[in-house]
Design a protein around this motif. Structure first.
Motif, PDB file in Angstrom:
ATOM      1  N   GLU A 137       0.824  -1.212   0.000  1.00  0.00           N
ATOM      2  CA  GLU A 137       0.000   0.000   0.000  1.00  0.00           C
ATOM      3  C   GLU A 137       0.856   1.259   0.000  1.00  0.00           C
ATOM      4  OE1 GLU A 137      -3.702   2.040   2.493  1.00  0.00           O
ATOM      5  OE2 GLU A 137      -2.731   0.229   3.232  1.00  0.00           O
ATOM      6  N   TRP A 144     -10.684   9.010   1.783  1.00  0.00           N
ATOM      7  CA  TRP A 144     -11.621   7.894   1.870  1.00  0.00           C
ATOM      8  C   TRP A 144     -12.875   8.275   2.638  1.00  0.00           C
ATOM      9  CZ3 TRP A 144      -7.220   4.005   3.444  1.00  0.00           C
ATOM     10  CH2 TRP A 144      -6.506   3.658   2.293  1.00  0.00           C
ATOM     11  N   TRP A 189     -23.153   1.321  -5.816  1.00  0.00           N
ATOM     12  CA  TRP A 189     -22.472   0.596  -4.753  1.00  0.00           C
ATOM     13  C   TRP A 189     -20.958   0.678  -4.855  1.00  0.00           C
ATOM     14  CZ3 TRP A 189     -19.274  -3.002  -6.836  1.00  0.00           C
ATOM     15  CH2 TRP A 189     -19.583  -3.461  -8.116  1.00  0.00           C
ATOM     16  N   TRP A 190     -20.412   0.772  -6.092  1.00  0.00           N
ATOM     17  CA  TRP A 190     -18.962   0.788  -6.280  1.00  0.00           C
ATOM     18  C   TRP A 190     -18.323   2.044  -5.692  1.00  0.00           C
ATOM     19  CZ3 TRP A 190     -22.738   1.162  -9.941  1.00  0.00           C
ATOM     20  CH2 TRP A 190     -22.907   2.415 -10.543  1.00  0.00           C
ATOM     21  N   LEU A 201     -18.156   1.071  -2.063  1.00  0.00           N
ATOM     22  CA  LEU A 201     -17.474  -0.181  -1.754  1.00  0.00           C
ATOM     23  C   LEU A 201     -15.951  -0.056  -1.776  1.00  0.00           C
ATOM     24  CD1 LEU A 201     -17.716  -3.249  -1.236  1.00  0.00           C
ATOM     25  CD2 LEU A 201     -17.652  -3.565  -3.728  1.00  0.00           C
ATOM     26  N   PHE A 202     -15.376   0.522  -2.823  1.00  0.00           N
ATOM     27  CA  PHE A 202     -13.924   0.503  -2.975  1.00  0.00           C
ATOM     28  C   PHE A 202     -13.196   1.353  -1.924  1.00  0.00           C
ATOM     29  CE2 PHE A 202     -15.318  -0.755  -7.306  1.00  0.00           C
ATOM     30  CZ  PHE A 202     -14.735  -2.014  -7.302  1.00  0.00           C
ATOM     31  N   GLY A 236     -14.405   2.041   0.971  1.00  0.00           N
ATOM     32  CA  GLY A 236     -14.702   1.360   2.223  1.00  0.00           C
ATOM     33  C   GLY A 236     -13.801   0.149   2.442  1.00  0.00           C
ATOM     34  N   ILE A 237     -13.592  -0.642   1.389  1.00  0.00           N
ATOM     35  CA  ILE A 237     -12.702  -1.810   1.486  1.00  0.00           C
ATOM     36  C   ILE A 237     -11.265  -1.363   1.744  1.00  0.00           C
ATOM     37  CG2 ILE A 237     -11.645  -3.659   0.134  1.00  0.00           C
ATOM     38  CD1 ILE A 237     -14.324  -4.226  -1.099  1.00  0.00           C
ATOM     39  N   ALA A 238     -10.831  -0.303   1.060  1.00  0.00           N
ATOM     40  CA  ALA A 238      -9.470   0.199   1.282  1.00  0.00           C
ATOM     41  C   ALA A 238      -9.275   0.615   2.730  1.00  0.00           C
ATOM     42  CB  ALA A 238      -9.193   1.368   0.340  1.00  0.00           C
ATOM     43  N   LEU A 271     -11.056  -0.423   5.365  1.00  0.00           N
ATOM     44  CA  LEU A 271     -11.161  -1.612   6.206  1.00  0.00           C
ATOM     45  C   LEU A 271      -9.857  -2.413   6.208  1.00  0.00           C
ATOM     46  CD1 LEU A 271     -12.752  -3.781   7.818  1.00  0.00           C
ATOM     47  CD2 LEU A 271     -13.493  -4.711   5.610  1.00  0.00           C
ATOM     48  N   LEU A 272      -9.309  -2.689   5.025  1.00  0.00           N
ATOM     49  CA  LEU A 272      -8.103  -3.506   4.931  1.00  0.00           C
ATOM     50  C   LEU A 272      -6.899  -2.795   5.551  1.00  0.00           C
ATOM     51  CD1 LEU A 272      -8.442  -5.050   1.349  1.00  0.00           C
ATOM     52  CD2 LEU A 272      -8.942  -6.121   3.564  1.00  0.00           C
TER      53      LEU A 272
END
Length: 325
Positions: free
Chosen positions: A54, A277, A292-293, A296-297, A299-301, A303-304
Motif C-alpha cells: 500500500e 476515503w 455501490w462501487w 465499496l472501494f 470502504g474496502i481500502a 477496512l483492509l
C-alpha cells in the motif's frame, strides 16, 4: 587433568560432528529474538506485506494513475448515465467506476491512500514524540512537573475524543485557519486535531514506565557516576522504553486513520477536491443503493488498511513480549 582433556578431544578423535550438547549456544540480541518470534507469525507478516504494498502504491500513485486510470480531480461528464446523470460502474477505462461528477474512483482511492498514510504517520510521530518527552519529564522529575502534566492529561482525556477533534477541526477548517494562519485548513488541521487528542495516551504509559525504571539499580549507578538528568533520561531510560513506544505506535496508527476518515466524513477534514476515503464514503452514502462501487472501494481500502495495521501491531506486541516462548 588427563581425563578432562581426553573428553574434550573425543569428538575430534571420532572424526564426526559434535553432538547438540557439545555445541556452544550463541548469544542473541533482543532485536534478533524479536525477529525470530515475529517471522513465525504468518498473519503479522501478511499484514506487513500488505502495508508495504500500500505504501508503494501510494508513492507510485501518479505513475499508476497514468497507466491504469485518469487524473483524480478530472471530471468526465460523458461517463455518467446519459438518461439519469448518475454514476456508472466499473469498466475497462474506469476500473472502479466514476463518482457523481464523473471522476475516476480508482485514482481517488489511490490518492486517498496517500492522505490516510500521511496523516497517520506524521500525526502519530508527532503525538508519540510529544507524549514520550512529557511522559518522561513527569515520571522522572516528579513534583510540580508531574502534577502539571498529569492534570493536563486528565483534562484532555475528560473530553470525548471525536467531539474534541471535531471542535478543533471545525474551528480551524474555515478561512485562514487558527493561530494567525499557522494551522491551515485541510491536512494541517487534521494532524493538529489528532496530535492534541492522542499524545495523552502515550504520555500516561511512558510516565508509568519511567516511575518504575527510575528506581532501578542501573539508574542509581548512573547517578553515582555523576551522570546528569538529561543523560539518564536519554541514554539510560529511553532505550528501555523502545518496546512500549513501538507497540503503541503500531496500534494507534489505525485509530488515527479512522479518526481522519471520520473528520473527513463529517466535512471538517481534508478539503475537497483532494481525495479522502472518508469524504468519498460521505459522498457515496446517499446513493449507495444505485452506485455501490462508489461506496465499496474506498470502504474496502479503509477496512483492509486498518485491519492490517491492527494485525501488525498485535504481532509486534507478541514478538516483543519477553514471556513469549
Amino acid at each position: 587433568m588427563t581425563s578432562t582433556a581426553g573428553s574434550m578431544l573425543e569428538p575430534l578423535a571420532r572424526g564426526g560432528p559434535p553432538s547438540e550438547a557439545e555445541i556452544e549456544v550463541a548469544g542473541r540480541t533482543p532485536w534478533q529474538l524479536f525477529w525470530e518470534r515475529f517471522r513465525e507469525d504468518r498473519v503479522a507478516l501478511v499484514a506487513l506485506g500488505f502495508i508495504v504494498l500500500e505504501v508503494l502504491a501510494a508513492l507510485l500513485a501518479p505513475w499508476l494513475v497514468r497507466a491504469f486510470g485518469h487524473p483524480p480531480n478530472a471530471q468526465y461528464p460523458s461517463e455518467l448515465d446519459p438518461q439519469f446523470g448518475t454514476p456508472t460502474g466499473p469498466s475497462r477505462t474506469f476500473l472502479f467506476g466514476v463518482d457523481t461528477v464523473g471522476r475516476d474512483v480508482f485514482s481517488r482511492v489511490l490518492y486517498g491512500a496517500r492522505v490516510s498514510l500521511e496523516v497517520a504517520i506524521f500525526a502519530t510521530a508527532i503525538a508519540v514524540l510529544l507524549g514520550v518527552v512529557l511522559g518522561m519529564a513527569a515520571g522522572y522529575y516528579r513534583g510540580w512537573a508531574d502534577t502539571l502534566i498529569s492534570r493536563l492529561i486528565d483534562v484532555t482525556l475528560a473530553f470525548p475524543i471525536l467531539l474534541l477533534a471535531l471542535g478543533i477541526a471545525s474551528s480551524c477548517s474555515l478561512g485562514n485557519g487558527c493561530v494567525r494562519g499557522l494551522i491551515k485548513p485541510g491536512l494541517t488541521t487534521v494532524t493538529v486535531a489528532i496530535v492534541v487528542v492522542n499524545w495523552t495516551y502515550i504520555g500516561r504509559i511512558i510516565r508509568g514506565q519511567v516511575l518504575s525504571l527510575r528506581e532501578k539499580e542501573f539508574v542509581e549507578a548512573a547517578r553515582a557516576a555523576g551522570a546528569g538528568s538529561l543523560t539518564i533520561l536519554f541514554r539510560e531510560l529511553l532505550p528501555n522504553l523502545v518496546a512500549p513506544i513501538v507497540v503503541y505506535s503500531t496500534l494507534v496508527i489505525p485509530q488515527n486513520i479512522l479518526l481522519e476518515a471520520a473528520l473527513s466524513y463529517l466535512g471538517v477534514g481534508i478539503n475537497p477536491p483532494q481525495a479522502s476515503w472518508g469524504e468519498m464514503i460521505a459522498e457515496a452514502t446517499p446513493i449507495f443503493s444505485t452506485a455501490w462501487w462508489f461506496f465499496l472501494f474506498p470502504g474496502i481500502a479503509l477496512l483492509l488498511t486498518v485491519l492490517a495495521f491492527n494485525l501488525l501491531g498485535d504481532g509486534i506486541r507478541d514478538a516483543l513480549d519477553p514471556k513469549t516462548a
